[in-house]
Design an enzyme around this catalytic site. Structure first.
Site, PDB file in Angstrom:
ATOM      1  N   ARG A 295       0.794  -1.257   0.000  1.00  0.00           N
ATOM      2  CA  ARG A 295       0.000   0.000   0.000  1.00  0.00           C
ATOM      3  C   ARG A 295       0.814   1.288   0.000  1.00  0.00           C
ATOM      4  O   ARG A 295       0.227   2.365   0.157  1.00  0.00           O
ATOM      5  CB  ARG A 295      -0.968   0.032   1.186  1.00  0.00           C
TER       6      ARG A 295
ATOM      7  N   ASP B  97      -1.812 -12.981  -0.787  1.00  0.00           N
ATOM      8  CA  ASP B  97      -2.647 -11.855  -1.223  1.00  0.00           C
ATOM      9  C   ASP B  97      -2.964 -10.953  -0.020  1.00  0.00           C
ATOM     10  O   ASP B  97      -4.096 -10.494   0.143  1.00  0.00           O
ATOM     11  CB  ASP B  97      -3.937 -12.333  -1.909  1.00  0.00           C
TER      12      ASP B  97
ATOM     13  N   HIS C  93      -6.710  -3.153   4.532  1.00  0.00           N
ATOM     14  CA  HIS C  93      -7.629  -2.021   4.357  1.00  0.00           C
ATOM     15  C   HIS C  93      -7.862  -1.420   5.736  1.00  0.00           C
ATOM     16  O   HIS C  93      -7.836  -2.135   6.744  1.00  0.00           O
ATOM     17  CB  HIS C  93      -8.970  -2.480   3.775  1.00  0.00           C
TER      18      HIS C  93
HETATM   19  O1  DOR Z   1      -8.999  -9.310  -2.497  1.00  0.00           O
HETATM   20  C1  DOR Z   1      -8.239  -8.649  -3.192  1.00  0.00           C
HETATM   21  N1  DOR Z   1      -7.650  -7.521  -2.760  1.00  0.00           N
HETATM   22  N2  DOR Z   1      -8.002  -9.064  -4.420  1.00  0.00           N
HETATM   23  C2  DOR Z   1      -7.297  -8.348  -5.292  1.00  0.00           C
HETATM   24  O2  DOR Z   1      -7.120  -8.785  -6.391  1.00  0.00           O
HETATM   25  C3  DOR Z   1      -6.765  -7.028  -4.921  1.00  0.00           C
HETATM   26  C4  DOR Z   1      -6.595  -6.902  -3.485  1.00  0.00           C
HETATM   27  C5  DOR Z   1      -6.390  -5.486  -3.020  1.00  0.00           C
HETATM   28  O3  DOR Z   1      -5.567  -4.773  -3.603  1.00  0.00           O
HETATM   29  O4  DOR Z   1      -7.023  -5.093  -2.039  1.00  0.00           O
HETATM   30 ZN    ZN Z   2      -5.735 -10.335  -7.305  1.00  0.00          ZN
END
Ligand code: DOR
Ligand code: ZN
Length: 428
Positions: A65, A306, A310
């Site tokens: 991020r 992944d 957030h």
């Molecule tokens: O769940 C996800 N979050 N899938 C993605 O492909 C992108 C990622 C994000 O950048 O938050």
């Molecule tokens: Zn992805």
């Protein structure tokens, strides 16, 4: 960070799939490099009897991020979470703000990592300008800036002809492509897996076919161009089957699975908890079992998190409008040991390979090995340590995880990068 320079890791069960080693032995470290323990004069002895000593784990799918959303995560906090999770290196996804479609942004991440990263940060460039899927990104410039791979993760190039040319360019620069496979028209406004539970809960679904169409498209292009195309976060049964068949025919397709697709299904969405919302979505039990079978039979060679942080304000909204994604760096090893090793599906060596030789082969980097002369990047695991995960103890800035409060068996207890303890008892 501890900067002791000469030591021996003693008594551990060394499991190094790159050399076919699984035995109790000592590992020597001198000046950040793995050496024969007999060569070290007056070494410090660090006892890891009863623990597993493995090559450093690399996570090929991490969202740090920075730049752009440092309220959710930074290079410093994300890589601290990586160290605490047992990772010695991460591939930083390029969907930052600005995104990684220029040498300048790659340089910024490189400098910031040099100053503040706890583990190695490998940069990944975009496939298309501004990740818009319209024009190719300046791939040669990105390569010169040091990227190890290319991806538009979070998006997927819909134009097959553009993708064809991107794959050809990537090949000429020797860069593997990591693709988020998703047909946007089939995805539509979907927020969860399309199936029994989306009907029951009255939510818009994302069909498996949205992933499968692009997996097949990519297999065709990988064959046509004869280049490395890696399928990110595979979630559907049919995708796993297609990848299995393509690999049997020698097509250069690889795939990764995430811990959440290994452990969870779409039934969890009935809680309306946005910590179960990610893309691709959690699928059915049959899909989950196929992903596990793909890991077992070698179709899927990599496990990647992944890790998608957030902020609370972003995530604590109605399910429909919440962003996709969950954090995962600190829970990956515990989830995988619990779901794959303690269940007898994978041996420790097979599991470790998914985090070491799998990433090394994909990226073409000299990582994931304890061979003498290699960088001393080491992951030390207690596979039997039982604990309850408490997200409030996480080093990540974010708290969006479905695994909070869950019990696991096994975790990383120490992480060594370039010979320095960056996590664990001996860290300082
Ligand atoms: O769940 C996800 N979050 N899938 C993605 O492909 C992108 C990622 C994000 O950048 O938050
Ligand atoms: Zn992805």
């Amino acid at each position: 960070m501890n900067t002791r320079s000469h030591y021996i890791l003693k008594g551990g069960r060394v499991i190094d799939p790159s050399q076919g080693i699984d035995e109790v032995m000592d590992i020597g470290v001198a000046n950040g490099v793995i050496v024969d323990p007999a060569e070290i004069k007056k070494p410090e002895i660090i006892d890891f009897t009863g623990k597993v000593v493995a090559p450093g784990f690399t996570d090929v799918h991490v969202h740090l991020r920075q730049p752009g959303n440092t309220g959710a995560e930074t290079i410093a906090t994300g890589t601290m979470a990586a160290a605490a999770g047992g990772f010695t290196g991460v591939v930083a996804m390029p969907n930052t703000k600005p995104c990684c479609d220029s040498a300048g942004t790659i340089e910024l991440i490189r400098r910031e990592s040099e100053r503040n990263a706890r583990v190695r940060v490998y940069t990944c460039g975009c496939l298309s300008k501004n990740m818009e899927g319209q024009e190719m990104a300046p791939i040669g410039g990105l390569k010169n800036a040091g990227v190890v791979a290319l991806s538009d993760d979070g998006r997927c190039i819909q134009d097959h002809n553009l993708m064809r040319h991107v794959v050809a360019y990537a090949k000429s620069f020797g860069l593997p492509i990591l693709d988020h496979c998703e047909d946007e028209s089939l995805k539509g406004d979907g927020v969860m897996n399309e199936g029994k539970w989306s009907v029951f809960l009255g939510m818009e679904g994302i069909p498996n076919a949205a992933e499968e169409l692009m997996v097949q498209r990519n297999i065709i292009l990988a064959r046509m161009v004869d280049w490395k195309l890696h399928i990110q976060h595979v979630s559907s049964r049919e995708s796993v089957d297609m990848i299995r068949r393509a690999r049997a025919r020698g097509i250069q397709v690889t795939a990764e699975a995430t811990p959440h697709h290994i452990a969870l299904t779409d039934e969890t969405i009935k809680r309306f908890d946005t910590n179960y919302k990610m893309n691709p979505p959690l699928r059915t039990e049959a899909d989950r079992q196929s992903v596990i079978e793909g890991l077992r039979d070698g179709t899927i060679t990599i496990i990647a998190t992944d890790h998608a942080p957030h902020t609370r304000t972003q995530k604590e909204v109605e399910f429909d409008i919440a962003p996709f994604g969950i954090i995962g760096l600190e829970t990956a090893i515990p989830v995988c040991l619990t779901e794959l090793y303690h269940t007898g599906i994978l041996s420790l060596s097979e599991l470790i390979a998914k985090f070491t030789t799998g990433p090394a082969d994909l990226l073409g980097l000299d990582i994931g090995t304890l061979r003498c002369g290699s960088h001393a990047d080491i992951t030390i695991i207690d596979p039997d340590l039982e604990f309850t995960y408490d997200v409030n103890e996480s080093y990540s800035k974010a708290r969006n995880t479905p695994f909070d409060g869950m019990k696991f068996k096994g975790r990383a207890i120490a992480t060594v990068v370039r010979g320095n303890f960056v996590f664990g008892e001996r860290e300082s």
